[in-house]
Design a protein around this motif. Structure first.
Motif, PDB file in Angstrom:
ATOM      1  N   ILE A   1       2.872   3.198   6.946  1.00 55.03           N
ATOM      2  CA  ILE A   1       3.426   2.336   5.906  1.00 55.03           C
ATOM      3  C   ILE A   1       4.935   2.303   6.081  1.00 55.03           C
ATOM      4  O   ILE A   1       5.515   3.177   6.711  1.00 55.03           O
ATOM      5  CB  ILE A   1       3.056   2.807   4.484  1.00 55.03           C
ATOM      6  CG1 ILE A   1       3.601   4.213   4.229  1.00 55.03           C
ATOM      7  CG2 ILE A   1       1.564   2.740   4.266  1.00 55.03           C
ATOM      8  CD1 ILE A   1       3.482   4.638   2.791  1.00 55.03           C
ATOM      9  N   SER A   2       5.554   1.304   5.512  1.00 54.22           N
ATOM     10  CA  SER A   2       6.996   1.137   5.678  1.00 54.22           C
ATOM     11  C   SER A   2       7.626   0.860   4.325  1.00 54.22           C
ATOM     12  O   SER A   2       7.045   0.174   3.491  1.00 54.22           O
ATOM     13  CB  SER A   2       7.237  -0.040   6.622  1.00 54.22           C
ATOM     14  OG  SER A   2       8.605  -0.294   6.737  1.00 54.22           O
TER      15      SER A   2
ATOM     16  N   LEU B   1      -3.256   4.735   1.201  1.00 54.17           N
ATOM     17  CA  LEU B   1      -3.611   4.590   2.612  1.00 54.17           C
ATOM     18  C   LEU B   1      -4.322   5.846   3.114  1.00 54.17           C
ATOM     19  O   LEU B   1      -5.308   5.768   3.836  1.00 54.17           O
ATOM     20  CB  LEU B   1      -2.370   4.300   3.457  1.00 54.17           C
ATOM     21  CG  LEU B   1      -2.610   4.084   4.946  1.00 54.17           C
ATOM     22  CD1 LEU B   1      -3.568   2.925   5.189  1.00 54.17           C
ATOM     23  CD2 LEU B   1      -1.285   3.831   5.649  1.00 54.17           C
TER      24      LEU B   1
ATOM     25  N   LEU C   1       5.412  -0.755  12.965  1.00 61.14           N
ATOM     26  CA  LEU C   1       4.301  -0.173  12.204  1.00 61.14           C
ATOM     27  C   LEU C   1       3.119   0.154  13.111  1.00 61.14           C
ATOM     28  O   LEU C   1       2.484   1.201  12.967  1.00 61.14           O
ATOM     29  CB  LEU C   1       3.857  -1.123  11.087  1.00 61.14           C
ATOM     30  CG  LEU C   1       4.801  -1.227   9.891  1.00 61.14           C
ATOM     31  CD1 LEU C   1       4.345  -2.332   8.959  1.00 61.14           C
ATOM     32  CD2 LEU C   1       4.864   0.100   9.159  1.00 61.14           C
TER      33      LEU C   1
ATOM     34  N   ALA D   1       4.949   7.548   7.364  1.00 61.19           N
ATOM     35  CA  ALA D   1       5.520   6.866   6.200  1.00 61.19           C
ATOM     36  C   ALA D   1       7.031   6.965   6.203  1.00 61.19           C
ATOM     37  O   ALA D   1       7.600   7.894   6.764  1.00 61.19           O
ATOM     38  CB  ALA D   1       4.966   7.483   4.921  1.00 61.19           C
TER      39      ALA D   1
ATOM     40  N   CYS E   1       0.849  -1.193   0.000  1.00 64.04           N
ATOM     41  CA  CYS E   1       0.000   0.000   0.000  1.00 64.04           C
ATOM     42  C   CYS E   1       0.884   1.241   0.000  1.00 64.04           C
ATOM     43  O   CYS E   1       1.796   1.342   0.810  1.00 64.04           O
ATOM     44  CB  CYS E   1      -0.906  -0.008   1.224  1.00 64.04           C
ATOM     45  SG  CYS E   1      -2.080   1.343   1.252  1.00 64.04           S
ATOM     46  N   GLU E   2       0.606   2.165  -0.897  1.00 59.96           N
ATOM     47  CA  GLU E   2       1.357   3.405  -0.939  1.00 59.96           C
ATOM     48  C   GLU E   2       0.698   4.444  -0.034  1.00 59.96           C
ATOM     49  O   GLU E   2      -0.482   4.349   0.292  1.00 59.96           O
ATOM     50  CB  GLU E   2       1.418   3.920  -2.372  1.00 59.96           C
ATOM     51  CG  GLU E   2       2.200   2.995  -3.283  1.00 59.96           C
ATOM     52  CD  GLU E   2       2.273   3.512  -4.708  1.00 59.96           C
ATOM     53  OE1 GLU E   2       1.844   4.651  -4.967  1.00 59.96           O
ATOM     54  OE2 GLU E   2       2.762   2.756  -5.562  1.00 59.96           O
ATOM     55  N   GLU E   3       1.473   5.454   0.344  1.00 60.49           N
ATOM     56  CA  GLU E   3       0.988   6.485   1.264  1.00 60.49           C
ATOM     57  C   GLU E   3      -0.296   7.144   0.767  1.00 60.49           C
ATOM     58  O   GLU E   3      -1.242   7.334   1.534  1.00 60.49           O
ATOM     59  CB  GLU E   3       2.073   7.533   1.481  1.00 60.49           C
ATOM     60  CG  GLU E   3       1.670   8.618   2.459  1.00 60.49           C
ATOM     61  CD  GLU E   3       2.774   9.634   2.678  1.00 60.49           C
ATOM     62  OE1 GLU E   3       2.514  10.596   3.418  1.00 60.49           O
ATOM     63  OE2 GLU E   3       3.880   9.476   2.142  1.00 60.49           O
TER      64      GLU E   3
END
Length: 86
Positions: free
Chosen positions: A41-42, A8, A53, A76, A3-5
């Motif tokens: 997210i990481s 999300l 997280l 992020a 999942c990208e920032e």
């Protein structure tokens, strides 16, 4: 996972606006409801693991509440210190 920032943030914002749009209706009143959302997210090389997280998402939630509530904040990045308002 994966999942990208921005995605999300969109999911968190969608949850927030849908909750806000639906007051609780009781026989004598309508009660406005809001929600604060925190997410994290990481990066691929992050060493934080699941516990990191969860801590970052929890910190993002508390920052959302500090901003006056009814907002979405996302943590992020590799070390997850930066919190971005959505």
């Amino acid at each position: 996972p994966d999942c990208e920032e921005n995605l999300l943030g969109c999911i968190g914002e969608r949850i927030r606006t849908r909750v806000e749009a639906k007051p609780i209706v009781i026989p004598s009143a309508e009660i406005a409801v809001t929600v604060s959302v925190g997410g994290a997210i990481s990066g691929e090389r992050a060493q934080n693991g699941v516990a990191g997280l969860i801590r970052a998402a929890d910190e993002a939630l508390y920052r959302a509440k500090e901003r006056g509530r009814n907002c979405c904040m996302i943590a992020a990045g590799q070390s997850l210190p930066a919190i971005n308002a959505i």
